[in-house]
Motif scaffolding. Sequence first.
Motif, PDB file in Angstrom:
ATOM      1  N   GLU A 185       2.857   5.908  -3.364  1.00 59.51           N
ATOM      2  CA  GLU A 185       3.888   6.426  -3.839  1.00 59.51           C
ATOM      3  C   GLU A 185       3.426   6.728  -5.836  1.00 59.51           C
ATOM      4  O   GLU A 185       4.614   7.763  -5.354  1.00 59.51           O
ATOM      5  CB  GLU A 185       5.300   6.389  -3.926  1.00 59.51           C
ATOM      6  CG  GLU A 185       5.912   6.213  -2.145  1.00 59.51           C
ATOM      7  CD  GLU A 185       6.247   7.413  -2.418  1.00 59.51           C
ATOM      8  OE1 GLU A 185       6.787   7.958  -2.826  1.00 59.51           O
ATOM      9  OE2 GLU A 185       5.927   7.575  -0.786  1.00 59.51           O
ATOM     10  N   GLU A 186       3.292   5.384  -5.550  1.00 56.24           N
ATOM     11  CA  GLU A 186       2.437   5.205  -7.364  1.00 56.24           C
ATOM     12  C   GLU A 186       1.984   7.147  -7.455  1.00 56.24           C
ATOM     13  O   GLU A 186       1.629   7.915  -8.280  1.00 56.24           O
ATOM     14  CB  GLU A 186       2.175   4.240  -7.732  1.00 56.24           C
ATOM     15  CG  GLU A 186       1.610   4.570  -8.707  1.00 56.24           C
ATOM     16  CD  GLU A 186       1.181   2.699  -8.545  1.00 56.24           C
ATOM     17  OE1 GLU A 186      -0.089   2.697 -10.233  1.00 56.24           O
ATOM     18  OE2 GLU A 186       1.392   1.798  -8.680  1.00 56.24           O
ATOM     19  N   ALA A 187       0.615   7.115  -6.910  1.00 51.01           N
ATOM     20  CA  ALA A 187      -0.432   7.953  -6.726  1.00 51.01           C
ATOM     21  C   ALA A 187       0.663   9.310  -6.659  1.00 51.01           C
ATOM     22  O   ALA A 187      -0.173  10.336  -7.188  1.00 51.01           O
ATOM     23  CB  ALA A 187      -1.269   7.887  -5.445  1.00 51.01           C
ATOM     24  N   HIS A 188       1.458   9.682  -5.721  1.00 50.53           N
ATOM     25  CA  HIS A 188       2.420  10.925  -5.487  1.00 50.53           C
ATOM     26  C   HIS A 188       3.287  10.942  -6.446  1.00 50.53           C
ATOM     27  O   HIS A 188       2.802  12.214  -6.994  1.00 50.53           O
ATOM     28  CB  HIS A 188       3.216  10.330  -3.905  1.00 50.53           C
ATOM     29  CG  HIS A 188       3.940  11.843  -3.939  1.00 50.53           C
ATOM     30  ND1 HIS A 188       3.270  12.998  -3.733  1.00 50.53           N
ATOM     31  CD2 HIS A 188       5.342  12.010  -4.243  1.00 50.53           C
ATOM     32  CE1 HIS A 188       4.369  14.197  -3.351  1.00 50.53           C
ATOM     33  NE2 HIS A 188       5.670  13.049  -3.720  1.00 50.53           N
ATOM     34  N   LEU A 206       0.984  -1.595   0.043  1.00 52.32           N
ATOM     35  CA  LEU A 206       0.576  -0.136  -0.157  1.00 52.32           C
ATOM     36  C   LEU A 206       0.446   1.495   0.151  1.00 52.32           C
ATOM     37  O   LEU A 206       1.052   2.335  -0.491  1.00 52.32           O
ATOM     38  CB  LEU A 206      -1.049  -0.052   1.021  1.00 52.32           C
ATOM     39  CG  LEU A 206      -2.370  -1.017   1.451  1.00 52.32           C
ATOM     40  CD1 LEU A 206      -2.885  -1.241   2.279  1.00 52.32           C
ATOM     41  CD2 LEU A 206      -2.635  -0.892  -0.022  1.00 52.32           C
ATOM     42  N   VAL A 207       1.923   0.849   1.016  1.00 60.57           N
ATOM     43  CA  VAL A 207       3.043   2.482   0.821  1.00 60.57           C
ATOM     44  C   VAL A 207       3.553   2.563  -0.590  1.00 60.57           C
ATOM     45  O   VAL A 207       3.725   3.672  -1.057  1.00 60.57           O
ATOM     46  CB  VAL A 207       4.068   2.385   1.690  1.00 60.57           C
ATOM     47  CG1 VAL A 207       5.104   3.054   1.278  1.00 60.57           C
ATOM     48  CG2 VAL A 207       2.853   2.239   3.086  1.00 60.57           C
ATOM     49  N   ASP A 208       3.407   1.467  -1.543  1.00 58.55           N
ATOM     50  CA  ASP A 208       4.250   1.240  -2.640  1.00 58.55           C
ATOM     51  C   ASP A 208       2.779   1.644  -3.600  1.00 58.55           C
ATOM     52  O   ASP A 208       3.314   3.476  -4.782  1.00 58.55           O
ATOM     53  CB  ASP A 208       4.762   0.146  -3.269  1.00 58.55           C
ATOM     54  CG  ASP A 208       5.686  -0.187  -2.648  1.00 58.55           C
ATOM     55  OD1 ASP A 208       6.577   0.870  -2.564  1.00 58.55           O
ATOM     56  OD2 ASP A 208       6.283  -1.358  -3.281  1.00 58.55           O
ATOM     57  N   LEU A 209       1.908   1.777  -3.536  1.00 59.87           N
ATOM     58  CA  LEU A 209       0.547   2.146  -4.695  1.00 59.87           C
ATOM     59  C   LEU A 209       0.858   4.090  -3.950  1.00 59.87           C
ATOM     60  O   LEU A 209       0.293   4.416  -4.503  1.00 59.87           O
ATOM     61  CB  LEU A 209      -0.652   1.948  -4.129  1.00 59.87           C
ATOM     62  CG  LEU A 209      -1.528   0.455  -4.803  1.00 59.87           C
ATOM     63  CD1 LEU A 209      -2.206  -0.310  -4.001  1.00 59.87           C
ATOM     64  CD2 LEU A 209      -1.243   0.876  -6.058  1.00 59.87           C
TER      65      LEU A 209
END
Length: 153
Positions: free
Chosen positions: A142-145, A137-140
């Motif tokens: 970061e992707e959104a950011h 979820l952290v990776d997602l």
Amino acid sequence: MSIKTWPRKKKLTLSLLLAVVLVLCIACAVFLLQNQKRTLFHFEPSSVESIALWCGDGGSMEITDREQIDQTIQLLNDFTYDETEELPPMGGWSYSLTVAQDDEVFRIGFGASYISLGREGGGSVVYYGPAGHFQTLVDLGEEAHERFLTDND
């Protein structure tokens, strides 16, 4: 007619054995209760239509894919914690999820290894769990950011 009785030594040995077994059972029960994994959520995945994921530095995404929703809910339901900390009201956060289930909406802050839930009257309680539990979820987030930064350039 004579009544046979056990010699005192055998009675003492049996009593001692029963006492030792009882103490071991109590010790095991106490150990299990103290080391019991505690969970926070019991969401029903099929009742969640979408999940909004927010990055505190800017950016968000809506998770509508059924498989991703189920995986995210499974991560939340499987999260166990062994330590908590109460924090006073303060600004800033890294990531959060907004989960709508039936008529309720839950806002859940998180990092790779913790969940943060707001308290009535301000502040929050942080629940610390296994290292890297929410890394996907952290990776997602970061992707959104990254998309947010690219779209705003």
